[in-house]
Design an enzyme around this catalytic site. Structure first.
Site, PDB file in Angstrom:
ATOM      1  CG  HIS A  18      -2.919   8.610 -20.385  1.00 35.29           C
ATOM      2  ND1 HIS A  18      -3.461   9.849 -19.791  1.00 35.29           N
ATOM      3  CD2 HIS A  18      -3.301   8.491 -21.424  1.00 35.29           C
ATOM      4  CE1 HIS A  18      -4.004  10.526 -20.803  1.00 35.29           C
ATOM      5  NE2 HIS A  18      -3.988   9.533 -21.887  1.00 35.29           N
ATOM      6  CG  HIS A  41     -10.302   9.861 -31.738  1.00 36.64           C
ATOM      7  ND1 HIS A  41     -10.405   8.353 -32.230  1.00 36.64           N
ATOM      8  CD2 HIS A  41     -11.743  10.324 -31.964  1.00 36.64           C
ATOM      9  CE1 HIS A  41     -11.299   8.081 -32.826  1.00 36.64           C
ATOM     10  NE2 HIS A  41     -12.279   8.997 -32.831  1.00 36.64           N
ATOM     11  CB  SER A  95      -2.756   8.732 -25.834  1.00 33.65           C
ATOM     12  OG  SER A  95      -3.393   9.780 -26.568  1.00 33.65           O
ATOM     13  CD  GLU A 113      -7.890  16.539 -32.228  1.00 35.12           C
ATOM     14  OE1 GLU A 113      -7.780  15.673 -31.359  1.00 35.12           O
ATOM     15  OE2 GLU A 113      -8.978  16.977 -32.191  1.00 35.12           O
ATOM     16  CG  ASP A 160      -9.106   8.410 -25.929  1.00 40.00           C
ATOM     17  OD1 ASP A 160     -10.260   8.241 -25.252  1.00 40.00           O
ATOM     18  OD2 ASP A 160      -8.561   9.228 -25.312  1.00 40.00           O
TER      19      ASP A 160
HETATM   20  C1  LIG Z   1     -10.780  12.022 -25.507  1.00 40.26           C
HETATM   21  S1  LIG Z   1      -9.995  13.075 -26.407  1.00 40.26           S
HETATM   22  C2  LIG Z   1      -8.384  12.458 -26.891  1.00 40.26           C
HETATM   23  C3  LIG Z   1      -7.337  12.297 -25.671  1.00 40.26           C
HETATM   24  C4  LIG Z   1      -6.059  11.835 -26.315  1.00 40.26           C
HETATM   25  N1  LIG Z   1      -6.300  10.516 -26.693  1.00 40.26           N
HETATM   26  C5  LIG Z   1      -5.102  11.445 -24.652  1.00 40.26           C
HETATM   27  O1  LIG Z   1      -5.280  10.444 -24.304  1.00 40.26           O
HETATM   28  O2  LIG Z   1      -4.441  12.202 -24.109  1.00 40.26           O
HETATM   29  C6  LIG Z   1     -10.612  12.870 -27.913  1.00 40.26           C
HETATM   30  C7  LIG Z   1      -9.852  13.868 -28.983  1.00 40.26           C
HETATM   31  O3  LIG Z   1     -10.468  13.472 -30.288  1.00 40.26           O
HETATM   32  C8  LIG Z   1     -10.861  14.442 -31.128  1.00 40.26           C
HETATM   33  N2  LIG Z   1     -11.759  14.016 -32.209  1.00 40.26           N
HETATM   34  C9  LIG Z   1     -13.221  13.962 -31.940  1.00 40.26           C
HETATM   35  N3  LIG Z   1     -13.839  13.255 -33.212  1.00 40.26           N
HETATM   36  C10 LIG Z   1     -12.768  12.991 -34.182  1.00 40.26           C
HETATM   37  C11 LIG Z   1     -12.734  12.450 -35.100  1.00 40.26           C
HETATM   38  N4  LIG Z   1     -13.805  11.884 -35.773  1.00 40.26           N
HETATM   39  N5  LIG Z   1     -11.316  12.010 -35.521  1.00 40.26           N
HETATM   40  C12 LIG Z   1     -10.283  12.543 -35.048  1.00 40.26           C
HETATM   41  N6  LIG Z   1     -10.208  13.076 -33.781  1.00 40.26           N
HETATM   42  C13 LIG Z   1     -11.562  13.301 -33.402  1.00 40.26           C
HETATM   43  C14 LIG Z   1     -11.291  15.661 -30.224  1.00 40.26           C
HETATM   44  O4  LIG Z   1     -11.056  16.775 -30.791  1.00 40.26           O
HETATM   45  C15 LIG Z   1     -10.411  15.256 -29.096  1.00 40.26           C
HETATM   46  O5  LIG Z   1      -9.240  16.187 -28.983  1.00 40.26           O
END
Ligand SMILES: C[S@@+](CC[C@H](N)C(=O)[O-])C[C@H]1O[C@@H](n2cnc3c(N)ncnc32)[C@H](O)[C@@H]1O
Length: 273
Positions: A18, A41, A95, A113, A160
């Site tokens: 971040h 993500h 993020s 998401e 991410d």
């Molecule tokens: C590490 S977290 C994201 C954190 C966020 N980027 C942040 O920094 O605040 C990963 C997220 O991706 C989602 N996710 C998992 N596989 C995914 C996909 N194929 N496409 C979109 N989202 C996905 C999960 O549900 C989760 O909420």
């Protein structure tokens, strides 16, 4: 889809990602022309660190929990100011919320998401926020559907993934090929975990072999990466890093190493311009 980011929100890896994300976004603010951010993500956008889930692991205590006393001159200060603005440190901004705080009227944030509950939470968070759209869709499919952007010629794409399924490293390499074909000048930030060196080296070799130029690697190691069952460090690979970002990243990582008591950090060009 078992992964829930609330268990990890505000941990060392989030702090690194971040603080670097905010630095990248600051670079876009230097010019008045519109930019778009695609957060593939996105998660739920804001995390209550006093929730049962966050307290269960307590990971945030070794991350944002150690950063309350940073001076205004700290390289972490621009990010920490946004954390406070968004309700932190208790309500820790993820993020998409950090990015949303930095948009101007002409800029746009698109969030993807895949988890339906998380998408609903994110949708509620941004219900009243102009210039932000929230999609319940797969990150990798979204790259093909949403790029190139219709509204801007400049953009930042953050990938991410949770790394809960095998093959995530190779999906990231494929994603880069899709982005290059559709939006070659995008700044791309790819987050990855460092448990053991071997898969990270293989990923970096694969990325270097794509033909992509101008790849910067930034890493923060909490411990030497020997135990493959632990998150020993994290990396953010940045493609097309903006002017001055590498120096800023170096300062951010050096400060995180000191305050978080990390083992080591690195910024290096994997492939030059
Ligand atoms: C590490 S977290 C994201 C954190 C966020 N980027 C942040 O920094 O605040 C990963 C997220 O991706 C989602 N996710 C998992 N596989 C995914 C996909 N194929 N496409 C979109 N989202 C996905 C999960 O549900 C989760 O909420």
């Amino acid at each position: 889809m078992n992964y829930r980011h609330i268990y990890h929100a505000g941990n060392f890896a989030d702090c690194m990602k971040h603080a670097l994300l905010v630095s990248l976004l600051h670079s876009f603010l230097r010019k008045p022309s519109a930019f778009m951010v695609l957060d593939t993500h996105a998660g739920i956008g804001r995390y209550d660190l006093q929730s049962e889930e966050a307290e269960k692991t307590g990971e945030w205590r070794e991350g944002i929990g150690l950063l309350a006393e940073e001076a205004p001159s700290s390289p972490l200060a621009p990010w920490l100011a946004l954390v406070r603005q968004a309700g932190g440190p208790r309500f820790y901004p993820g993020s998409p919320l950090l990015a949303a705080c930095m948009l101007r009227a002409q800029d746009q944030l698109i969030c993807c998401e895949k988890h339906p509950d998380d998408k609903r939470a994110l949708y509620r968070l941004f219900a009243q926020t102009p210039n932000v759209s929230v999609h319940e869709r797969d990150a990798y499919e979204a790259l093909r559907a949403l790029l190139p952007p219709k509204t801007a010629r400049r953009g930042l794409i953050l990938l991410d993934p949770p790394f809960e399924e095998p093959g995530e490293f190779s999906r990231l390499a494929d994603a880069l090929a899709t982005i290059r074909a559709r939006f070659a000048n995008a700044v791309v930030a790819l987050w990855y975990p460092i448990k053991h060196r071997t898969p990270v080296r293989a990923f970096q070799t694969a990325m270097a072999g794509t033909g992509q130029r101008n790849i910067l690697v930034t890493e923060l190691l909490m411990r030497p990466p020997h135990d493959p069952d632990r998150l020993n460090g994290s990396g953010l690979m940045v493609i097309n890093p903006p002017y001055g970002f590498a120096e800023n990243a170096q300062a951010i990582l050096a400060r995180l190493k000191t305050v978080l008591g990390a083992h080591d950090y690195e910024t290096s060009m994997l492939v030059p311009e």
